[in-house]
Design an enzyme around this catalytic site. Structure first.
Site, PDB file in Angstrom:
ATOM      1  N   HIS A 298       0.798  -1.225   0.000  1.00  0.00           N
ATOM      2  CA  HIS A 298       0.000   0.000   0.000  1.00  0.00           C
ATOM      3  C   HIS A 298       0.827   1.271   0.000  1.00  0.00           C
ATOM      4  O   HIS A 298       0.273   2.367   0.084  1.00  0.00           O
ATOM      5  CB  HIS A 298      -0.919   0.057   1.220  1.00  0.00           C
ATOM      6  CG  HIS A 298      -1.974  -1.000   1.237  1.00  0.00           C
ATOM      7  ND1 HIS A 298      -3.225  -0.811   0.695  1.00  0.00           N
ATOM      8  CD2 HIS A 298      -1.947  -2.264   1.702  1.00  0.00           C
ATOM      9  CE1 HIS A 298      -3.942  -1.920   0.844  1.00  0.00           C
ATOM     10  NE2 HIS A 298      -3.185  -2.816   1.455  1.00  0.00           N
ATOM     11  N   LYS A 483      -8.265  13.660   4.262  1.00  0.00           N
ATOM     12  CA  LYS A 483      -7.366  12.510   4.236  1.00  0.00           C
ATOM     13  C   LYS A 483      -6.386  12.667   5.386  1.00  0.00           C
ATOM     14  O   LYS A 483      -6.331  13.738   5.996  1.00  0.00           O
ATOM     15  CB  LYS A 483      -6.599  12.464   2.907  1.00  0.00           C
ATOM     16  CG  LYS A 483      -5.988  13.844   2.542  1.00  0.00           C
ATOM     17  CD  LYS A 483      -5.323  13.855   1.181  1.00  0.00           C
ATOM     18  CE  LYS A 483      -6.263  13.973   0.010  1.00  0.00           C
ATOM     19  NZ  LYS A 483      -6.516  12.715  -0.677  1.00  0.00           N
ATOM     20  N   ARG A 484      -5.602  11.621   5.698  1.00  0.00           N
ATOM     21  CA  ARG A 484      -4.581  11.798   6.721  1.00  0.00           C
ATOM     22  C   ARG A 484      -3.650  12.943   6.343  1.00  0.00           C
ATOM     23  O   ARG A 484      -3.456  13.235   5.177  1.00  0.00           O
ATOM     24  CB  ARG A 484      -3.764  10.496   6.897  1.00  0.00           C
ATOM     25  CG  ARG A 484      -4.431   9.425   7.720  1.00  0.00           C
ATOM     26  CD  ARG A 484      -4.744   9.865   9.141  1.00  0.00           C
ATOM     27  NE  ARG A 484      -3.543  10.070   9.921  1.00  0.00           N
ATOM     28  CZ  ARG A 484      -3.124   9.275  10.890  1.00  0.00           C
ATOM     29  NH1 ARG A 484      -3.814   8.201  11.224  1.00  0.00           N
ATOM     30  NH2 ARG A 484      -2.028   9.528  11.562  1.00  0.00           N
ATOM     31  N   LYS A 489       0.986  14.310   0.710  1.00  0.00           N
ATOM     32  CA  LYS A 489      -0.385  14.604   0.266  1.00  0.00           C
ATOM     33  C   LYS A 489      -0.577  16.098  -0.020  1.00  0.00           C
ATOM     34  O   LYS A 489      -1.560  16.513  -0.602  1.00  0.00           O
ATOM     35  CB  LYS A 489      -1.396  14.120   1.305  1.00  0.00           C
ATOM     36  CG  LYS A 489      -1.425  12.587   1.461  1.00  0.00           C
ATOM     37  CD  LYS A 489      -2.422  12.147   2.510  1.00  0.00           C
ATOM     38  CE  LYS A 489      -2.341  10.656   2.836  1.00  0.00           C
ATOM     39  NZ  LYS A 489      -3.053   9.821   1.848  1.00  0.00           N
ATOM     40  N   THR A 591      -8.449   6.538  -1.874  1.00  0.00           N
ATOM     41  CA  THR A 591      -9.808   5.987  -1.990  1.00  0.00           C
ATOM     42  C   THR A 591     -10.837   7.079  -1.701  1.00  0.00           C
ATOM     43  O   THR A 591     -11.965   6.997  -2.171  1.00  0.00           O
ATOM     44  CB  THR A 591     -10.015   4.809  -1.012  1.00  0.00           C
ATOM     45  OG1 THR A 591      -9.493   5.183   0.265  1.00  0.00           O
ATOM     46  CG2 THR A 591      -9.339   3.557  -1.509  1.00  0.00           C
ATOM     47  N   LYS A 595     -14.614   8.078  -3.409  1.00  0.00           N
ATOM     48  CA  LYS A 595     -15.853   8.378  -2.677  1.00  0.00           C
ATOM     49  C   LYS A 595     -16.427   9.714  -3.136  1.00  0.00           C
ATOM     50  O   LYS A 595     -17.633   9.856  -3.354  1.00  0.00           O
ATOM     51  CB  LYS A 595     -15.579   8.408  -1.164  1.00  0.00           C
ATOM     52  CG  LYS A 595     -15.192   7.040  -0.610  1.00  0.00           C
ATOM     53  CD  LYS A 595     -14.481   7.113   0.733  1.00  0.00           C
ATOM     54  CE  LYS A 595     -13.765   5.791   0.995  1.00  0.00           C
ATOM     55  NZ  LYS A 595     -12.780   5.879   2.091  1.00  0.00           N
TER      56      LYS A 595
HETATM   57  C1  26Q Z   1       4.797   1.307   9.363  1.00  0.00           C
HETATM   58  C2  26Q Z   1       5.838   1.011  10.225  1.00  0.00           C
HETATM   59  C3  26Q Z   1       5.666   1.070  11.587  1.00  0.00           C
HETATM   60  C4  26Q Z   1       4.461   1.462  12.092  1.00  0.00           C
HETATM   61  C5  26Q Z   1       3.403   1.768  11.231  1.00  0.00           C
HETATM   62  C6  26Q Z   1       3.566   1.694   9.864  1.00  0.00           C
HETATM   63  C7  26Q Z   1       2.448   2.006   8.947  1.00  0.00           C
HETATM   64  C8  26Q Z   1       1.170   2.235   9.429  1.00  0.00           C
HETATM   65  C9  26Q Z   1       0.126   2.528   8.578  1.00  0.00           C
HETATM   66  C10 26Q Z   1       2.639   2.078   7.589  1.00  0.00           C
HETATM   67  C11 26Q Z   1       1.593   2.366   6.745  1.00  0.00           C
HETATM   68  C12 26Q Z   1       0.329   2.599   7.221  1.00  0.00           C
HETATM   69  C13 26Q Z   1      -0.806   2.938   6.368  1.00  0.00           C
HETATM   70  C14 26Q Z   1      -0.743   3.028   5.053  1.00  0.00           C
HETATM   71  C15 26Q Z   1      -1.914   3.425   4.255  1.00  0.00           C
HETATM   72  O1  26Q Z   1      -2.983   3.711   4.765  1.00  0.00           O
HETATM   73  N1  26Q Z   1      -1.752   3.467   2.927  1.00  0.00           N
HETATM   74  C16 26Q Z   1      -2.824   3.869   2.050  1.00  0.00           C
HETATM   75  O2  26Q Z   1      -3.509   2.710   1.605  1.00  0.00           O
HETATM   76  C17 26Q Z   1      -4.637   3.047   0.835  1.00  0.00           C
HETATM   77  C18 26Q Z   1      -5.376   1.767   0.511  1.00  0.00           C
HETATM   78  O3  26Q Z   1      -4.666   1.020  -0.411  1.00  0.00           O
HETATM   79  C19 26Q Z   1      -4.236   3.806  -0.414  1.00  0.00           C
HETATM   80  O4  26Q Z   1      -5.401   4.199  -1.102  1.00  0.00           O
HETATM   81  C20 26Q Z   1      -3.414   5.025  -0.061  1.00  0.00           C
HETATM   82  O5  26Q Z   1      -2.907   5.640  -1.237  1.00  0.00           O
HETATM   83  C21 26Q Z   1      -2.254   4.625   0.844  1.00  0.00           C
HETATM   84  O6  26Q Z   1      -1.557   5.772   1.303  1.00  0.00           O
END
Ligand code: 26Q
Length: 745
Positions: A298, A483-484, A489, A591, A595
């Site tokens: 992702h 979004k976050r 972003k 995503t 929406k």
């Molecule tokens: C990594 C290392 C240690 C702790 C946490 C993390 C971590 C936590 C959350 C790494 C990544 C995330 C979240 C990623 C995420 O939400 N990615 C999003 O995924 C969506 C669904 O596929 C995409 O639409 C977005 O583009 C993407 O940013």
């Protein structure tokens, strides 16, 4: 499920002298009884989704809709004098950070509705994603005690199915809570709660509020292993009970989907069980794992790629460390014999620089590895996993993300759903593709759609007024960036673009400007300093504009507090324009873009993530694409000099100067730090995300929207085109693709 019986139960519920909470629990329990009474044929082959996040949102309306009883329930209780909308105060189940967690929720919804046996595994956090407040424009985080008031009537505790998970220094009991996902089939999301002494319970206490950034390693490893081991342990136990110790057939009955690398410990635990408990050799066990596991990536952000120190894993999970190290040797031997080049082997190695690369474990062991939008998958093939792709091209594939139209259209935009019902009949509810048959040139339809959009904007404005105490401008364009919060972003770029428009308005350069409201919603990870500074900056801009009589009737900025799934439901339905302005190459898919499109917002966006496919479907001419492409960004690397760039463009310099020239009070240098991120090398290169490079093109795109909006028919046609061309972005399509191409269920 017996509809009549449920309606009868509703009729018999006495609403008098009951609190909303009591009623909520009573109505929810009545539904649960029906759902649980459903007899399920045990499917032979099932898919299991492993995800550390599930951003479910509010379950009540969604479940009543799924039961086909929402409208009737509203009526029954209205007659008794109780408005079901009271339950809009029920807290979201926010066991996720953002896109990846919400995607998991949409996928569970689609699988159940299509009748695919997909079961989710995850963690039942005591506290979900923090609640956000602004104090003096700054983000303040509060614990999300989501179970406190309304409880969790949509889950069943299954003490009879608990299982122990062992760490070197403690043993933890994983107690499942099952949340049925109701549809054509009734699937289950099983979330494990950690129980035991104080230390043990901490494992499922908090969701990691870190989005794409590395922190809090030890507890994070414990969380990941905790739920992965519990899930794998149960599935293996059940298999052995039913079919004995011959694991040859395990992959015929199970297919595992790893939602990013966060559950890669499931691979190690599976190998550990098969080798240590059932005496298979590691190569044999690995061969079975290869037929069972799949992995979705992702993100390509380097800081979000999980790498755990070998010594750290050895300390709390010695057997798991041993397995991973042996797997590393096994994989290397395999690659050696197959003639991989040295550099390729280095790139793909499981142990690299004293760390386990969880992505490399996932790629090695998975039958299929997928990206989440075309461009993202292309980048995986060309860059991140290029060696794996070269030697096994069929391993990599794309499955573009999707969102469930049940929550993101039927529930959040009943008016638009009715519009489709009237003009298409009910068929589109089962097959979303049918909405593309709406004739976007029909003037009556355009007028009807315009009315719906106006109504949704009115509802959104009322909601924001209630929540934030801010009255939105009327007859304005509503532009949303929700979004976050993350540098890639580029909410920061939007902030600077708004300032540019603000100055142009003040200078009288935009005499025909249509009133515009910018709506932001975003949480910043608690430890992400720069993201928090961007929130502060936007809040300061909102205040500056609100207090300026010259412009405040034409321009407005509102940053809503505590943006969550329920807030999103209002914003996506009530916005005209969707801002998707990430630096090309960085947003895997997005995503929220889907929406907003589904609800008829046009996109102002870069050629990144799923935006590319959105404009392919809806037409470039119906959206506002701007900014550097991936190729252009790549060509700028090492050449781009933001300091010189700003000097050459006074219109840019004027707005970046506000960060340091006293336009805003900046006692503690937070805005100064934002300026540094643009002009100095800090933890990244100066302007690492090309904010200044794409700034003026963004302003231009926004002004083009502003101009075109005046021609109401033209603009509404663009909106309707987007809404009616959004079927491809249904998670039903995505889930069908997973089921056919990966899961074979
Ligand atoms: C990594 C290392 C240690 C702790 C946490 C993390 C971590 C936590 C959350 C790494 C990544 C995330 C979240 C990623 C995420 O939400 N990615 C999003 O995924 C969506 C669904 O596929 C995409 O639409 C977005 O583009 C993407 O940013």
């Amino acid at each position: 499920m017996n509809r009549e019986r449920l309606i009868e139960t509703f009729r018999n519920i006495d609403v008098k002298n009951k609190t909303a909470v009591e009623l909520y629990k009573e109505i929810s329990s009545a539904c649960m009884n029906e759902i649980l009474s459903e007899k399920q044929k045990a499917p032979v082959r099932c898919a299991y989704y492993f995800s550390v996040e599930y951003l479910m949102g509010r379950m009540f309306f969604n479940n009543l809709l799924a039961l086909g009883i929402l409208d009737e329930a509203r009526e029954i209780f209205a007659k008794k004098g109780f408005d079901l909308n009271t339950f809009e105060d029920v807290e979201d189940a926010a066991l996720g950070n953002g896109g990846l967690g919400r995607l998991a929720a949409c996928y569970l919804d689609s699988a159940a509705n299509l009748g695919y046996p997909l079961y989710g595994f995850g963690i039942r956090y005591k506290y979900g994603l923090f609640r956000q407040k602004f104090v003096g424009g700054e983000q303040v985080e509060e614990a999300d005690d989501w179970l406190k008031t309304w409880g969790d009537p949509w889950s069943v505790r299954r003490s009879d199915e608990k299982i122990e998970v062992h760490f070197a220094d403690m043993t933890v009991t994983a107690v499942p809570y099952d949340m049925p996902i109701y549809g054509k089939s009734v699937n289950i999301l099983r979330l494990f709660q950690a129980e035991g002494d104080g230390e043990a319970e901490k494992i499922s206490e908090y969701l990691y509020p870190a989005d794409d950034c590395e922190e809090g390693k030890l507890l994070r490893i414990r969380q990941e292993y905790f739920f992965s081991a519990a899930a794998v342990g149960q599935l293996v136990q059940k298999y052995v009970k039913k079919y004995g110790k011959n694991f040859e057939h395990f992959p015929e009955f199970h297919v595992f989907q790893l939602n990013d690398t966060h559950a890669v410990f499931a691979v190690a635990e599976f190998l550990r069980l098969l080798t240590k408990e059932y005496r298979l050799t590691l190569p044999h066990a690995a061969e079975i794992a290869k037929r069972t596991f799949n992995y979705t990536n992702h993100t390509i952000l380097p800081e979000a790629l999980e790498c755990w120190d070998v010594t750290l894993v050895e300390k709390i999970l010695p057997e798991i460390a041993q397995i991973l190290t042996r797997l590393h040797i096994l994989a290397k031997r395999e690659w050696d014999t197959c003639g991989y080049r040295k550099a390729e082997i280095e790139e793909m190695s499981i142990v690299r620089g004293g760390k386990y690369s969880m992505a490399n474990v996932a790629v090695y062991i998975s039958g299929r590895v997928n990206g989440v939008a075309e461009i993202h998958t292309k980048i995986l093939k060309e860059r991140l996993f290029s060696a794996a792709y070269k030697h096994a091209p069929d391993k990599l594939l794309n499955v573009t993300n999707g969102v469930t139209q049940r929550r993101w259209l039927l529930l959040c935009n009943e008016e638009l759903a009715n519009f489709y019902d009237i003009h298409l009949g009910h068929g589109w509810r089962k097959n979303l593709q049918a909405i593309s048959e709406i004739n976007c040139d029909d003037e009556e339809l355009l007028a009807e759609f315009a009315k719906i959009k106006a109504e949704k904007k009115r509802q959104l404005a009322a909601y924001i007024e209630r929540k934030e105490g801010v009255k939105l401008l009327e007859n304005a364009i509503y532009i949303a960036q929700v979004k976050r919060l993350h540098e890639y972003k580029r909410q920061f770029m939007t902030a600077l673009a708004i300032l540019r428009i603000y100055f142009d308005l003040k200078n009288g350069k935009l005499p025909d400007f249509t009133p515009t409201v910018f709506i932001f919603g975003a949480k910043a990870a608690g430890s992400y300093r720069r993201a928090k500074e961007i929130i502060l900056f936007l809040n300061k801009i909102a205040e500056l504009i609100a207090n300026d009589e010259d412009v405040n009737a034409r321009l407005q900025v509102v940053f809503v507090q505590n943006y969550d799934v329920s807030y999103a439901e209002k914003i996506v339905a009530g916005s005209d324009v969707s801002l998707q302005v990430s630096t090309a190459g960085f947003e895997a898919s997005g995503t929220g873009n889907m929406k907003l499109m589904m609800n008829g917002a046009v996109t102002v966006g870069t050629m990144d993530g799923a935006n590319i496919e959105i404009v392919e479907e809806a037409g470039k001419e119906n959206n506002y694409i701007f900014g550097a492409t991936v190729e252009e960004i790549n060509a700028l690397e090492g050449v781009y000099d933001p300091v010189a760039f700003a000097e050459e463009h006074p219109r840019i310099k004027r707005v970046t100067d506000t960060l340091t020239d006293g336009t805003f009070e900046d006692k503690d240098g937070k805005l100064m730090d934002l300026a540094s991120s643009l002009f100095e090398q800090t933890y990244n290169r100066a302007d690492h995300y090309y904010v200044l490079y794409d700034l003026l093109p963004l302003v231009e795109a926004l002004l083009k929207v502003n101009e075109e909006y005046k021609d109401k028919t033209l603009f509404v046609k663009k909106q309707l085109k987007n809404a009616t061309r959004s079927a491809f972005f249904s998670s039903d399509r995505a889930i069908k693709t997973y089921a056919e191409k990966i899961w074979k269920i």
